[in-house]
Scaffold this motif. Structure first.
Motif, PDB file in Angstrom:
ATOM      1  N   GLY A 163      -6.411   9.370  20.351  1.00  0.00           N
ATOM      2  CA  GLY A 163      -7.787   9.100  20.497  1.00  0.00           C
ATOM      3  C   GLY A 163      -8.475   8.571  19.022  1.00  0.00           C
ATOM      4  O   GLY A 163      -9.384   8.336  19.272  1.00  0.00           O
ATOM      5  N   THR A 164      -7.668   9.103  18.020  1.00  0.00           N
ATOM      6  CA  THR A 164      -8.394   8.670  16.561  1.00  0.00           C
ATOM      7  C   THR A 164      -8.239   7.159  16.475  1.00  0.00           C
ATOM      8  O   THR A 164      -7.364   6.340  16.757  1.00  0.00           O
ATOM      9  N   GLU A 165      -9.271   6.544  16.146  1.00  0.00           N
ATOM     10  CA  GLU A 165      -9.512   5.393  15.906  1.00  0.00           C
ATOM     11  C   GLU A 165     -10.089   4.977  14.594  1.00  0.00           C
ATOM     12  O   GLU A 165     -10.966   5.489  14.066  1.00  0.00           O
ATOM     13  N   HIS A 166      -9.864   3.544  14.042  1.00  0.00           N
ATOM     14  CA  HIS A 166     -10.405   3.035  12.961  1.00  0.00           C
ATOM     15  C   HIS A 166     -10.756   1.365  12.882  1.00  0.00           C
ATOM     16  O   HIS A 166      -9.579   1.015  13.333  1.00  0.00           O
ATOM     17  N   VAL A 167     -11.589   0.970  12.493  1.00  0.00           N
ATOM     18  CA  VAL A 167     -11.550  -0.428  12.104  1.00  0.00           C
ATOM     19  C   VAL A 167     -11.764  -1.029  10.954  1.00  0.00           C
ATOM     20  O   VAL A 167     -12.802  -0.465  10.445  1.00  0.00           O
ATOM     21  N   ALA A 168     -11.369  -2.061  10.563  1.00  0.00           N
ATOM     22  CA  ALA A 168     -11.664  -2.581   8.943  1.00  0.00           C
ATOM     23  C   ALA A 168     -11.943  -4.049   9.388  1.00  0.00           C
ATOM     24  O   ALA A 168     -11.311  -4.504  10.340  1.00  0.00           O
ATOM     25  N   ARG A 173     -23.147 -26.992   6.372  1.00  0.00           N
ATOM     26  CA  ARG A 173     -22.066 -26.641   7.187  1.00  0.00           C
ATOM     27  C   ARG A 173     -21.068 -25.414   6.721  1.00  0.00           C
ATOM     28  O   ARG A 173     -20.040 -25.304   6.774  1.00  0.00           O
ATOM     29  N   ALA A 174     -21.976 -24.397   6.241  1.00  0.00           N
ATOM     30  CA  ALA A 174     -21.274 -23.183   5.711  1.00  0.00           C
ATOM     31  C   ALA A 174     -20.825 -22.494   7.025  1.00  0.00           C
ATOM     32  O   ALA A 174     -21.384 -22.408   8.103  1.00  0.00           O
ATOM     33  N   ALA A 175     -19.560 -21.811   6.854  1.00  0.00           N
ATOM     34  CA  ALA A 175     -19.113 -21.077   7.802  1.00  0.00           C
ATOM     35  C   ALA A 175     -18.073 -20.097   7.276  1.00  0.00           C
ATOM     36  O   ALA A 175     -18.050 -19.974   6.064  1.00  0.00           O
ATOM     37  N   HIS A 176     -17.600 -19.239   8.321  1.00  0.00           N
ATOM     38  CA  HIS A 176     -16.662 -17.949   7.702  1.00  0.00           C
ATOM     39  C   HIS A 176     -15.483 -17.680   8.681  1.00  0.00           C
ATOM     40  O   HIS A 176     -16.248 -17.687   9.893  1.00  0.00           O
ATOM     41  N   PHE A 177     -14.620 -17.423   8.379  1.00  0.00           N
ATOM     42  CA  PHE A 177     -13.735 -16.938   9.038  1.00  0.00           C
ATOM     43  C   PHE A 177     -13.889 -15.485   9.058  1.00  0.00           C
ATOM     44  O   PHE A 177     -13.856 -14.816   8.208  1.00  0.00           O
ATOM     45  N   ALA A 178     -13.738 -14.792  10.375  1.00  0.00           N
ATOM     46  CA  ALA A 178     -13.780 -13.240  10.501  1.00  0.00           C
ATOM     47  C   ALA A 178     -12.633 -12.394  11.072  1.00  0.00           C
ATOM     48  O   ALA A 178     -12.161 -13.108  12.114  1.00  0.00           O
ATOM     49  N   CYS A 179     -12.389 -11.320  10.859  1.00  0.00           N
ATOM     50  CA  CYS A 179     -11.312 -10.439  11.281  1.00  0.00           C
ATOM     51  C   CYS A 179     -11.462  -9.136  11.517  1.00  0.00           C
ATOM     52  O   CYS A 179     -12.245  -8.637  10.374  1.00  0.00           O
ATOM     53  N   ALA A 180     -11.333  -8.551  12.416  1.00  0.00           N
ATOM     54  CA  ALA A 180     -11.531  -6.957  12.625  1.00  0.00           C
ATOM     55  C   ALA A 180      -9.967  -6.555  13.096  1.00  0.00           C
ATOM     56  O   ALA A 180      -9.337  -7.225  13.850  1.00  0.00           O
ATOM     57  N   ALA A 181      -9.566  -5.577  12.119  1.00  0.00           N
ATOM     58  CA  ALA A 181      -8.340  -5.114  12.426  1.00  0.00           C
ATOM     59  C   ALA A 181      -8.549  -3.594  12.654  1.00  0.00           C
ATOM     60  O   ALA A 181      -9.321  -2.878  12.142  1.00  0.00           O
ATOM     61  N   ALA A 182      -7.644  -2.938  13.810  1.00  0.00           N
ATOM     62  CA  ALA A 182      -8.107  -1.938  14.287  1.00  0.00           C
ATOM     63  C   ALA A 182      -6.692  -0.981  14.407  1.00  0.00           C
ATOM     64  O   ALA A 182      -5.731  -1.698  14.745  1.00  0.00           O
ATOM     65  N   LEU A 183      -6.854   0.380  14.217  1.00  0.00           N
ATOM     66  CA  LEU A 183      -5.831   0.977  14.499  1.00  0.00           C
ATOM     67  C   LEU A 183      -6.091   2.139  15.663  1.00  0.00           C
ATOM     68  O   LEU A 183      -7.173   2.519  15.495  1.00  0.00           O
ATOM     69  N   ALA A 184      -5.251   2.575  16.397  1.00  0.00           N
ATOM     70  CA  ALA A 184      -5.370   3.495  17.587  1.00  0.00           C
ATOM     71  C   ALA A 184      -4.365   4.242  17.786  1.00  0.00           C
ATOM     72  O   ALA A 184      -3.268   3.922  17.637  1.00  0.00           O
ATOM     73  N   LEU A 185      -4.635   5.574  17.749  1.00  0.00           N
ATOM     74  CA  LEU A 185      -3.512   6.549  17.826  1.00  0.00           C
ATOM     75  C   LEU A 185      -3.564   7.142  19.104  1.00  0.00           C
ATOM     76  O   LEU A 185      -4.592   7.171  19.893  1.00  0.00           O
ATOM     77  N   PRO A 186      -2.419   7.742  19.624  1.00  0.00           N
ATOM     78  CA  PRO A 186      -2.313   8.131  21.063  1.00  0.00           C
ATOM     79  C   PRO A 186      -3.536   9.512  21.308  1.00  0.00           C
ATOM     80  O   PRO A 186      -4.001   9.730  22.302  1.00  0.00           O
ATOM     81  N   ALA A 246      -7.597  -3.709   3.992  1.00  0.00           N
ATOM     82  CA  ALA A 246      -8.499  -2.586   4.009  1.00  0.00           C
ATOM     83  C   ALA A 246      -8.256  -1.391   4.821  1.00  0.00           C
ATOM     84  O   ALA A 246      -8.436  -0.415   4.699  1.00  0.00           O
ATOM     85  N   LEU A 247      -7.428  -1.558   5.929  1.00  0.00           N
ATOM     86  CA  LEU A 247      -6.920  -0.786   7.179  1.00  0.00           C
ATOM     87  C   LEU A 247      -5.829  -0.058   6.578  1.00  0.00           C
ATOM     88  O   LEU A 247      -5.514   1.226   6.899  1.00  0.00           O
ATOM     89  N   ALA A 248      -4.848  -0.707   5.726  1.00  0.00           N
ATOM     90  CA  ALA A 248      -3.715  -0.099   4.918  1.00  0.00           C
ATOM     91  C   ALA A 248      -3.911   1.221   4.396  1.00  0.00           C
ATOM     92  O   ALA A 248      -2.887   2.019   4.876  1.00  0.00           O
ATOM     93  N   ALA A 291       0.738  -1.390  -0.163  1.00  0.00           N
ATOM     94  CA  ALA A 291       0.021   0.103   0.060  1.00  0.00           C
ATOM     95  C   ALA A 291       0.706   1.103  -0.014  1.00  0.00           C
ATOM     96  O   ALA A 291       0.319   2.521   0.119  1.00  0.00           O
ATOM     97  N   GLY A 292       2.301   1.214  -0.059  1.00  0.00           N
ATOM     98  CA  GLY A 292       2.920   2.345  -0.135  1.00  0.00           C
ATOM     99  C   GLY A 292       3.254   2.995   1.061  1.00  0.00           C
ATOM    100  O   GLY A 292       3.676   3.862   1.168  1.00  0.00           O
ATOM    101  N   VAL A 293       3.378   2.035   2.291  1.00  0.00           N
ATOM    102  CA  VAL A 293       3.520   2.831   3.624  1.00  0.00           C
ATOM    103  C   VAL A 293       4.864   2.143   4.123  1.00  0.00           C
ATOM    104  O   VAL A 293       5.114   1.215   4.033  1.00  0.00           O
ATOM    105  N   THR A 294       5.446   3.201   4.384  1.00  0.00           N
ATOM    106  CA  THR A 294       6.647   3.090   4.864  1.00  0.00           C
ATOM    107  C   THR A 294       7.041   3.376   6.438  1.00  0.00           C
ATOM    108  O   THR A 294       7.193   4.427   6.802  1.00  0.00           O
ATOM    109  N   LEU A 295       6.749   2.413   7.295  1.00  0.00           N
ATOM    110  CA  LEU A 295       6.949   2.851   8.906  1.00  0.00           C
ATOM    111  C   LEU A 295       7.943   1.670   9.582  1.00  0.00           C
ATOM    112  O   LEU A 295       7.957   0.788   9.004  1.00  0.00           O
ATOM    113  N   ASP A 296       8.221   2.252  10.670  1.00  0.00           N
ATOM    114  CA  ASP A 296       9.040   1.226  11.625  1.00  0.00           C
ATOM    115  C   ASP A 296       8.128   0.426  12.428  1.00  0.00           C
ATOM    116  O   ASP A 296       7.368   0.569  13.335  1.00  0.00           O
TER     117      ASP A 296
END
Length: 206
Positions: free
Chosen positions: A133-138, A118-131, A196-198, A25-30
């Protein structure tokens, strides 16, 4: 020096996986894992949704370190069980992280359920939190059907029994545990959530 981003995991493989997704996604972070901060305790997952648990972990890590943090929570949701095990996936048999016991219990509970149900799905929520208080979930999902018996030695958790939906040339009737790590990462619920979060991470942190 690039800005630090902390992933709430002590699993080096997960750090490598997210680093690759961010690079796409072109993100260069440590990017570092939580093991870079050994004095910060693990967070109890007291939320009642994947998103709540992911936010709890990211929020706590950001507050403790003063750096932006990301976290995820995921599990298996079985249609005929009304979405269970869900957030209890890792402790379905009573002991957190006992993959073999969790798998055995779920298969026993579904032993009389035929393939069409027997249908099923894996689900995942990815969250970003900044000091600040900014937050975002994908969120991301991987749908499929559950096998009657485990197959494959790869992955972890319920991977040996979920046969994912997807292109026949990719999935070819295999379970998640029979896919290569690269094949699994390309379609996984976790990969989809973090992809989606990137862009959000890129826009907020550069």
């Amino acid at each position: 020096m690039s800005q630090r981003l902390i992933l709430a995991t002590r699993n080096a493989h997960k750090v490598t996986e997210l680093r690759a997704i961010l690079a796409e996604a072109g993100v260069t972070l440590d990017l570092v894992g939580a093991d870079a901060y050994p004095d910060v305790p693990d967070v109890r997952e007291t939320g009642v949704t994947f998103a709540e648990n992911a936010l709890l972990k990211a929020r706590t890590l950001a507050a403790a370190t003063g750096a932006p943090a990301v976290a995820d929570d995921s599990g298996l949701c079985v249609d005929v069980l009304g979405g269970a095990p869900g957030i209890f996936s890792a402790r379905w048999a009573g002991t957190h992280g006992d993959d073999a016991a969790n798998l055995a219990l779920l298969l026993a509970q579904l032993s009389d359920i035929e393939a069409p149900h027997r249908a099923a799905h894996f689900a995942c929520a990815a969250a970003l939190a900044l000091p600040d208080g900014t937050e975002h979930v994908a969120e991301g999902t991987l749908r499929g059907v559950l096998r009657h018996a485990p197959a494959g030695d790869g992955g972890f958790g319920y991977d040996p029994i979920l046969q994912p939906d997807g292109p026949a040339e990719l999935v070819a009737g295999r379970t998640c545990a029979e896919l290569t790590p690269e094949e699994k990462n390309a379609i996984s619920h976790r990969g989809r959530a973090f992809r989606a979060l990137a862009p959000v991470i890129r826009d907020l942190l550069g």
